[in-house]
Design a protein around this motif. Sequence first.
Motif, PDB file in Angstrom:
ATOM      1  N   ILE A 153      14.954   5.597  -2.055  1.00 45.43           N
ATOM      2  CA  ILE A 153      16.031   4.714  -2.515  1.00 45.43           C
ATOM      3  C   ILE A 153      17.239   4.820  -1.591  1.00 45.43           C
ATOM      4  N   VAL A 154      17.632   6.046  -1.255  1.00 46.78           N
ATOM      5  CA  VAL A 154      18.773   6.258  -0.356  1.00 46.78           C
ATOM      6  C   VAL A 154      18.482   5.657   1.020  1.00 46.78           C
ATOM      7  N   LEU A 155      17.254   5.852   1.519  1.00 48.71           N
ATOM      8  CA  LEU A 155      16.873   5.280   2.812  1.00 48.71           C
ATOM      9  C   LEU A 155      16.931   3.757   2.767  1.00 48.71           C
ATOM     10  N   PHE A 156      16.393   3.160   1.713  1.00 47.25           N
ATOM     11  CA  PHE A 156      16.409   1.694   1.580  1.00 47.25           C
ATOM     12  C   PHE A 156      17.842   1.161   1.580  1.00 47.25           C
ATOM     13  N   ILE A 157      18.740   1.863   0.902  1.00 45.48           N
ATOM     14  CA  ILE A 157      20.136   1.410   0.843  1.00 45.48           C
ATOM     15  C   ILE A 157      20.786   1.507   2.221  1.00 45.48           C
ATOM     16  N   GLN A 158      20.474   2.572   2.964  1.00 45.53           N
ATOM     17  CA  GLN A 158      21.090   2.742   4.286  1.00 45.53           C
ATOM     18  C   GLN A 158      20.646   1.661   5.272  1.00 45.53           C
ATOM     19  N   VAL A 159      19.383   1.244   5.172  1.00 46.09           N
ATOM     20  CA  VAL A 159      18.877   0.233   6.115  1.00 46.09           C
ATOM     21  C   VAL A 159      19.022  -1.182   5.559  1.00 46.09           C
ATOM     22  N   GLY A 160      19.560  -1.318   4.340  1.00 47.12           N
ATOM     23  CA  GLY A 160      19.779  -2.630   3.764  1.00 47.12           C
ATOM     24  C   GLY A 160      18.554  -3.286   3.169  1.00 47.12           C
ATOM     25  N   PHE A 161      17.527  -2.506   2.888  1.00 44.00           N
ATOM     26  CA  PHE A 161      16.274  -3.037   2.326  1.00 44.00           C
ATOM     27  C   PHE A 161      16.303  -2.857   0.806  1.00 44.00           C
ATOM     28  N   LEU A 162      17.184  -3.589   0.150  1.00 45.59           N
ATOM     29  CA  LEU A 162      17.388  -3.413  -1.288  1.00 45.59           C
ATOM     30  C   LEU A 162      16.182  -3.876  -2.100  1.00 45.59           C
ATOM     31  N   SER A 163      15.431  -4.844  -1.582  1.00 41.19           N
ATOM     32  CA  SER A 163      14.237  -5.290  -2.303  1.00 41.19           C
ATOM     33  C   SER A 163      13.200  -4.174  -2.386  1.00 41.19           C
ATOM     34  N   GLY A 164      13.294  -3.201  -1.479  1.00 41.31           N
ATOM     35  CA  GLY A 164      12.387  -2.062  -1.516  1.00 41.31           C
ATOM     36  C   GLY A 164      12.565  -1.236  -2.779  1.00 41.31           C
ATOM     37  N   ILE A 165      13.787  -1.207  -3.305  1.00 42.23           N
ATOM     38  CA  ILE A 165      14.038  -0.462  -4.547  1.00 42.23           C
ATOM     39  C   ILE A 165      13.287  -1.117  -5.700  1.00 42.23           C
ATOM     40  N   GLY A 166      13.328  -2.458  -5.745  1.00 41.97           N
ATOM     41  CA  GLY A 166      12.589  -3.175  -6.783  1.00 41.97           C
ATOM     42  C   GLY A 166      11.093  -2.971  -6.646  1.00 41.97           C
ATOM     43  N   PHE A 167      10.618  -2.966  -5.395  1.00 39.19           N
ATOM     44  CA  PHE A 167       9.191  -2.726  -5.149  1.00 39.19           C
ATOM     45  C   PHE A 167       8.802  -1.326  -5.611  1.00 39.19           C
ATOM     46  N   LEU A 168       9.652  -0.342  -5.323  1.00 36.40           N
ATOM     47  CA  LEU A 168       9.382   1.046  -5.722  1.00 36.40           C
ATOM     48  C   LEU A 168       9.343   1.178  -7.241  1.00 36.40           C
ATOM     49  N   LEU A 169      10.298   0.520  -7.916  1.00 38.11           N
ATOM     50  CA  LEU A 169      10.326   0.560  -9.383  1.00 38.11           C
ATOM     51  C   LEU A 169       9.089  -0.111  -9.968  1.00 38.11           C
ATOM     52  N   GLY A 170       8.697  -1.256  -9.370  1.00 37.16           N
ATOM     53  CA  GLY A 170       7.495  -1.952  -9.839  1.00 37.16           C
ATOM     54  C   GLY A 170       6.236  -1.131  -9.642  1.00 37.16           C
ATOM     55  N   ALA A 171       6.130  -0.478  -8.469  1.00 33.75           N
ATOM     56  CA  ALA A 171       4.952   0.350  -8.187  1.00 33.75           C
ATOM     57  C   ALA A 171       4.870   1.522  -9.149  1.00 33.75           C
ATOM     58  N   LYS A 172       6.008   2.151  -9.427  1.00 32.56           N
ATOM     59  CA  LYS A 172       5.996   3.285 -10.346  1.00 32.56           C
ATOM     60  C   LYS A 172       5.652   2.832 -11.758  1.00 32.56           C
ATOM     61  N   SER A 173       6.131   1.657 -12.134  1.00 33.18           N
ATOM     62  CA  SER A 173       5.836   1.134 -13.473  1.00 33.18           C
ATOM     63  C   SER A 173       4.344   0.883 -13.646  1.00 33.18           C
ATOM     64  N   ILE A 174       3.707   0.370 -12.581  1.00 33.11           N
ATOM     65  CA  ILE A 174       2.264   0.116 -12.644  1.00 33.11           C
ATOM     66  C   ILE A 174       1.499   1.421 -12.836  1.00 33.11           C
ATOM     67  N   PHE A 175       1.872   2.450 -12.051  1.00 32.80           N
ATOM     68  CA  PHE A 175       1.180   3.730 -12.159  1.00 32.80           C
ATOM     69  C   PHE A 175       1.455   4.419 -13.503  1.00 32.80           C
ATOM     70  N   ARG A 176       2.635   4.176 -14.050  1.00 32.58           N
ATOM     71  CA  ARG A 176       2.996   4.776 -15.326  1.00 32.58           C
ATOM     72  C   ARG A 176       2.451   3.988 -16.519  1.00 32.58           C
ATOM     73  N   PHE A 177       1.939   2.789 -16.257  1.00 35.84           N
ATOM     74  CA  PHE A 177       1.492   1.931 -17.359  1.00 35.84           C
ATOM     75  C   PHE A 177       0.429   2.621 -18.212  1.00 35.84           C
ATOM     76  N   GLY A 178      -0.480   3.348 -17.556  1.00 33.74           N
ATOM     77  CA  GLY A 178      -1.535   4.046 -18.296  1.00 33.74           C
ATOM     78  C   GLY A 178      -0.963   5.084 -19.242  1.00 33.74           C
ATOM     79  N   ASP A 179       0.057   5.847 -18.777  1.00 41.96           N
ATOM     80  CA  ASP A 179       0.693   6.846 -19.642  1.00 41.96           C
ATOM     81  C   ASP A 179       1.348   6.186 -20.845  1.00 41.96           C
ATOM     82  N   LEU A 180       2.021   5.070 -20.586  1.00 40.72           N
ATOM     83  CA  LEU A 180       2.727   4.392 -21.668  1.00 40.72           C
ATOM     84  C   LEU A 180       1.751   3.773 -22.664  1.00 40.72           C
ATOM     85  N   THR A 181       0.623   3.269 -22.145  1.00 41.41           N
ATOM     86  CA  THR A 181      -0.371   2.650 -23.019  1.00 41.41           C
ATOM     87  C   THR A 181      -1.065   3.691 -23.887  1.00 41.41           C
TER      88      THR A 181
END
Length: 242
Positions: free
Chosen positions: A177-205
């Motif tokens: 997240i810090v790296l993405f902010i430094q290089v201006g790749f803010l959409s990467g934060i959304g991608f990271l959150l989405g990827a983690k949500s997908i992997f966590r979906f099984g735990d939540l289900t």
Amino acid sequence: MSILFLKLLLAHFIGDFVLQPKKWVQKRKEHIGYLLLHIAIHTALLVVFFLPELSDQWQVILFLSCAHLLIDSGKVYFEKKFPRRAFLLFLTDQALHILSLVAVVWYTYGLPVNWETLFSTKNLLYVLAFVLIAFVSPIMLRVFFSKWTSEADVITKPKNSLVDAGMLIGIMERLLIVLFIQVGFLSGIGFLLGAKSIFRFGDLTNAKDTKFTEYILVGTLASFVIGIAIGYGLRLGLKYLA
């Protein structure tokens, strides 16, 4: 100077990773012969790399061979004593090896240290951000969650995850997240959150439990908020202080 360091570094990596079978790493804990064979290969590599100037560099070869033997012997000892700290011992081992190479270059050419540059505002901000990400934020999150971790619904959940995996995942995601902010790749934060949500979906289900689901969601969002805060804090610091 750079040629000397690159030769030493290449010889080290070839000896440690290319010409050292996994069997030797395992068996050297019981039979010193495998360790001595490993050191002999390192010495041979250094001789090959410095063959044209062998008469001038034999002291370097002798020093590095002895240093390698001492460092690896220490690693073998501590691996037996702390078998669950393999990764930390690996990093320490490699750091000591590289420091021995730097010591040779320093002794040969001298390394002028510019303390003003080393302790510049920019460098201090980067170090501060890393300390906050890797050391301060995990403790902060642990304290934040302490009021919930004692609840029966959380304690009784199956403990089938890897040791400290959650903490390491959190540190790595905040680094990204810090790296993405430094290089201006803010959409990467959304991608990271989405990827983690997908992997966590099984735990939540599979949780079928509102408390545990909230526990996971709060942990994820808290980690992201801290990462974003550190990232923008670093960015503002570099802009107005450095």
